[in-house]
Motif scaffolding. Structure first.
Motif, PDB file in Angstrom:
ATOM      1  N   GLY A  82      45.168   2.189 -10.318  1.00 27.30           N
ATOM      2  CA  GLY A  82      44.007   1.488  -9.781  1.00 27.30           C
ATOM      3  C   GLY A  82      43.232   2.287  -8.753  1.00 27.30           C
ATOM      4  N   LYS A  83      43.928   3.058  -7.912  1.00 23.99           N
ATOM      5  CA  LYS A  83      43.250   3.837  -6.879  1.00 23.99           C
ATOM      6  C   LYS A  83      42.342   4.903  -7.480  1.00 23.99           C
ATOM      7  N   LEU A  84      42.735   5.445  -8.631  1.00 24.44           N
ATOM      8  CA  LEU A  84      41.887   6.450  -9.286  1.00 24.44           C
ATOM      9  C   LEU A  84      40.571   5.827  -9.744  1.00 24.44           C
ATOM     10  N   PHE A  85      40.635   4.593 -10.235  1.00 16.55           N
ATOM     11  CA  PHE A  85      39.410   3.899 -10.629  1.00 16.55           C
ATOM     12  C   PHE A  85      38.521   3.665  -9.410  1.00 16.55           C
ATOM     13  N   GLN A  86      39.130   3.316  -8.283  1.00 14.96           N
ATOM     14  CA  GLN A  86      38.367   3.078  -7.064  1.00 14.96           C
ATOM     15  C   GLN A  86      37.663   4.355  -6.600  1.00 14.96           C
TER      16      GLN A  86
END
Length: 289
Positions: A167-171
């Motif tokens: 999820g952090k990569l998408f953010q």
């Protein structure tokens, strides 16, 4: 169908509830911590007491302590599977779907090897050891109690969600931040699971188009991708063009000399390629999936 589901509060479980109901199924959630009969959620002990007249056509076992298990947690993880099977007897249920992990094969490695369902199991972490023991326990008890099981081994879920490990990569991609990386990230191969593929396979499992009883499948995308390709595909999915800043290779070599940093680099740039040829044949999955 009436579907009993453990692990409904996790990422996959919380998504599956909505999709199973959209498919026309009724979902009964089995929880180790929360009970809400109005929401059709029961504790394991409530099910096992037999006081509630409930039945299920299939039990989907997603429950897990977490993915960062300690050695002392292994038996607790297996006990969850045993409890789930005990619930099947009360629910008059004969079919189980168990979600395992590709960690039963091992872990990321700078050495390239593609794994299939017949590859030797050699888990390197306690989570992988626990899932391997859960698989063995389910197969053993299913044989003894004349139950049917289908085991799906999952790689990391590729989804834009706050509960996802990615999820952090998408953010970062949504903020158009550049991604620092190494050239090694252009050539490694790692497998991931799009949620759309998971949903498709579950749909086909439940609607009877597949007769995959007492078998194990790698539930993964057809094509493993490199780390840098992963960054770019995440950017594409949120409508952003990702800029990768390549760090010098000598820095990579220096980091490889430090134990903890070497493990981090292997986690990011190692290979973990899982074949889904068996899945494609049984569930008629396209090469694009």
């Amino acid at each position: 169908m009436n579907i009993a589901l453990t692990g409904s509060s996790g990422l996959i479980g919380s998504l599956l509830i909505k999709d199973l109901e959209a498919m026309g199924h009724k979902v009964l959630c089995i929880s180790s911590s929360r009970s809400s009969h109005e929401s059709n959620k029961y504790l394991y002990d409530e099910i096992l007491s037999g006081k509630h007249v409930l039945e299920a056509d299939c039990l989907m076992h997603l429950a897990s302590l977490n993915s960062e298990l300690k050695e002392s947690d292994i038996d607790k993880e297996v006990a969850l599977s045993v409890q789930a099977i005990k619930c099947m007897d009360i629910l008059k249920c004969h079919d189980m779907i168990f979600f395992s992990s590709i960690k039963v094969y091992g872990d990321n490695s700078f050495y390239y090897q593609q794994f299939n369902e017949d590859s030797p199991l050699d888990p390197k972490c306690f989570y992988g050891v626990a899932k391997k023991k859960c698989e063995e326990t389910i197969a053993k008890l299913a044989l003894e109690q004349q139950l049917n099981f289908t085991i799906f081994r999952l790689p990391p879920l590729l989804i834009n969600h706050s509960k996802s490990n990615l999820g952090k990569l998408f953010q970062l991609a949504e903020r158009k931040w550049p991604f620092p990386s190494f050239r090694s990230g252009d050539s490694n191969r790692r497998s991931f699971l799009p949620y759309s593929l998971l949903k498709e396979v579950i749909y086909k499992t439940l609607d009877g188009s597949s007769h995959a009883k007492n078998q194990i499948f790698n539930l993964t995308s057809s094509k493993a991708i490199s780390t840098n390709s992963l960054f770019r595909s995440i950017g594409d999915s949120v409508g952003k063009k990702i800029k990768i800043i390549y760090l010098p290779n000598f820095l990579f070599q220096l980091m490889m000399r430090v134990g903890k940093l070497e493990l981090l680099l292997c986690r990011l740039y190692g290979n973990f390629d899982i074949s889904n040829a068996k899945l494609k044949q049984e569930f008629n999955i396209s090469d694009e999936s």
